[in-house]
Write a protein that holds these residues in place. Structure first.
Motif, PDB file in Angstrom:
ATOM      1  N   GLU A   1       0.832  -1.203   0.000  1.00  0.00           N
ATOM      2  CA  GLU A   1       0.000   0.000   0.000  1.00  0.00           C
ATOM      3  C   GLU A   1       0.870   1.258   0.000  1.00  0.00           C
ATOM      4  O   GLU A   1       0.585   2.227  -0.712  1.00  0.00           O
ATOM      5  CB  GLU A   1      -0.898  -0.005   1.235  1.00  0.00           C
ATOM      6  CG  GLU A   1      -1.854   1.163   1.293  1.00  0.00           C
ATOM      7  CD  GLU A   1      -2.734   1.109   2.535  1.00  0.00           C
ATOM      8  OE1 GLU A   1      -3.084   2.201   3.017  1.00  0.00           O
ATOM      9  OE2 GLU A   1      -3.055   0.017   3.013  1.00  0.00           O
ATOM     10  N   ALA A   2       1.942   1.238   0.778  1.00  0.00           N
ATOM     11  CA  ALA A   2       2.837   2.403   0.828  1.00  0.00           C
ATOM     12  C   ALA A   2       3.510   2.644  -0.513  1.00  0.00           C
ATOM     13  O   ALA A   2       3.662   3.781  -0.948  1.00  0.00           O
ATOM     14  CB  ALA A   2       3.889   2.193   1.914  1.00  0.00           C
ATOM     15  N   ILE A   3       3.915   1.580  -1.188  1.00  0.00           N
ATOM     16  CA  ILE A   3       4.608   1.721  -2.470  1.00  0.00           C
ATOM     17  C   ILE A   3       3.645   2.119  -3.580  1.00  0.00           C
ATOM     18  O   ILE A   3       3.971   2.950  -4.422  1.00  0.00           O
ATOM     19  CB  ILE A   3       5.340   0.401  -2.823  1.00  0.00           C
ATOM     20  CG1 ILE A   3       6.521   0.214  -1.876  1.00  0.00           C
ATOM     21  CG2 ILE A   3       5.791   0.396  -4.275  1.00  0.00           C
ATOM     22  CD1 ILE A   3       7.185  -1.133  -1.973  1.00  0.00           C
ATOM     23  N   ASN A   4       2.443   1.549  -3.577  1.00  0.00           N
ATOM     24  CA  ASN A   4       1.502   1.780  -4.674  1.00  0.00           C
ATOM     25  C   ASN A   4       0.587   2.980  -4.465  1.00  0.00           C
ATOM     26  O   ASN A   4      -0.175   3.317  -5.358  1.00  0.00           O
ATOM     27  CB  ASN A   4       0.641   0.534  -4.896  1.00  0.00           C
ATOM     28  CG  ASN A   4       1.481  -0.643  -5.342  1.00  0.00           C
ATOM     29  OD1 ASN A   4       2.510  -0.480  -5.981  1.00  0.00           O
ATOM     30  ND2 ASN A   4       1.074  -1.840  -4.978  1.00  0.00           N
ATOM     31  N   SER A   5       0.650   3.621  -3.303  1.00  0.00           N
ATOM     32  CA  SER A   5      -0.268   4.729  -3.044  1.00  0.00           C
ATOM     33  C   SER A   5       0.047   5.907  -3.963  1.00  0.00           C
ATOM     34  O   SER A   5       1.181   6.114  -4.376  1.00  0.00           O
ATOM     35  CB  SER A   5      -0.174   5.170  -1.581  1.00  0.00           C
ATOM     36  OG  SER A   5       1.087   5.735  -1.330  1.00  0.00           O
ATOM     37  N   GLU A   6      -0.988   6.663  -4.255  1.00  0.00           N
ATOM     38  CA  GLU A   6      -0.855   7.833  -5.123  1.00  0.00           C
ATOM     39  C   GLU A   6      -0.033   8.888  -4.390  1.00  0.00           C
ATOM     40  O   GLU A   6      -0.361   9.283  -3.281  1.00  0.00           O
ATOM     41  CB  GLU A   6      -2.246   8.388  -5.453  1.00  0.00           C
ATOM     42  CG  GLU A   6      -2.260   9.457  -6.491  1.00  0.00           C
ATOM     43  CD  GLU A   6      -1.970   8.940  -7.887  1.00  0.00           C
ATOM     44  OE1 GLU A   6      -1.452   9.730  -8.687  1.00  0.00           O
ATOM     45  OE2 GLU A   6      -2.257   7.769  -8.160  1.00  0.00           O
ATOM     46  N   LYS A   7       1.025   9.323  -5.011  1.00  0.00           N
ATOM     47  CA  LYS A   7       1.886  10.328  -4.399  1.00  0.00           C
ATOM     48  C   LYS A   7       1.585  11.686  -5.013  1.00  0.00           C
ATOM     49  O   LYS A   7       1.501  11.806  -6.225  1.00  0.00           O
ATOM     50  CB  LYS A   7       3.354   9.952  -4.599  1.00  0.00           C
ATOM     51  CG  LYS A   7       3.729   8.697  -3.812  1.00  0.00           C
ATOM     52  CD  LYS A   7       5.065   8.150  -4.238  1.00  0.00           C
ATOM     53  CE  LYS A   7       5.388   6.863  -3.545  1.00  0.00           C
ATOM     54  NZ  LYS A   7       4.567   5.737  -3.922  1.00  0.00           N
ATOM     55  N   PRO A   8       1.414  12.700  -4.176  1.00  0.00           N
ATOM     56  CA  PRO A   8       1.129  14.024  -4.735  1.00  0.00           C
ATOM     57  C   PRO A   8       2.338  14.546  -5.499  1.00  0.00           C
ATOM     58  O   PRO A   8       3.469  14.196  -5.184  1.00  0.00           O
ATOM     59  CB  PRO A   8       0.862  14.886  -3.487  1.00  0.00           C
ATOM     60  CG  PRO A   8       1.541  14.174  -2.372  1.00  0.00           C
ATOM     61  CD  PRO A   8       1.533  12.708  -2.730  1.00  0.00           C
ATOM     62  N   PRO A   9       2.110  15.365  -6.522  1.00  0.00           N
ATOM     63  CA  PRO A   9       3.240  15.913  -7.275  1.00  0.00           C
ATOM     64  C   PRO A   9       4.095  16.796  -6.380  1.00  0.00           C
ATOM     65  O   PRO A   9       3.600  17.400  -5.430  1.00  0.00           O
ATOM     66  CB  PRO A   9       2.577  16.723  -8.390  1.00  0.00           C
ATOM     67  CG  PRO A   9       1.202  16.983  -7.910  1.00  0.00           C
ATOM     68  CD  PRO A   9       0.833  15.860  -6.991  1.00  0.00           C
ATOM     69  N   LEU A  10       5.367  16.856  -6.705  1.00  0.00           N
ATOM     70  CA  LEU A  10       6.286  17.678  -5.925  1.00  0.00           C
ATOM     71  C   LEU A  10       5.943  19.147  -6.088  1.00  0.00           C
ATOM     72  O   LEU A  10       5.645  19.612  -7.182  1.00  0.00           O
ATOM     73  CB  LEU A  10       7.724  17.443  -6.399  1.00  0.00           C
ATOM     74  CG  LEU A  10       8.316  16.080  -6.119  1.00  0.00           C
ATOM     75  CD1 LEU A  10       9.709  15.991  -6.740  1.00  0.00           C
ATOM     76  CD2 LEU A  10       8.402  15.814  -4.629  1.00  0.00           C
TER      77      LEU A  10
END
Length: 99
Positions: free
Chosen positions: A38-47
């Protein structure tokens, strides 16, 4: 399957993972794998950069001025330390290394 060994794993964290595993009817191992996936595949906000077009209205103007600034820097006279009676930095470095 690979084995991962974690030293000094906090007891409180282990208890929390065991609690989550029982809630989801998983083994501790399955729960840890689920958490990692879940941590790896979660949607990451743009920088978000401190200086960007969204945060600085003059960003585009300053970006366009860069080539002119670089040309100005390149046109400046290069200073030679020996013209001012200063030793060459290469000599100073050699002297330091020989100590």
């Amino acid at each position: 399957m690979a084995t991962i060994l974690i030293d000094n794993f906090p007891e409180a964290l282990k208890a929390e993972i065991e609690g989550l595993a029982s809630q989801h009817r998983r083994t501790v191992n399955e729960q840890i794998i689920a958490i990692l996936q879940e941590a790896i595949n979660s949607e990451k906000p743009p920088l978000k950069f401190i200086v960007s077009p969204e945060t600085d209205p003059t960003w585009e103007e300053r970006r366009k001025a860069v080539p002119k600034l670089l040309a100005e820097i390149d046109s400046r006279r290069r200073l030679n330390p020996s013209d001012y009676g200063l030793p060459d930095s290469t000599e100073l470095i050699r002297e330091d290394r020989q100590r």
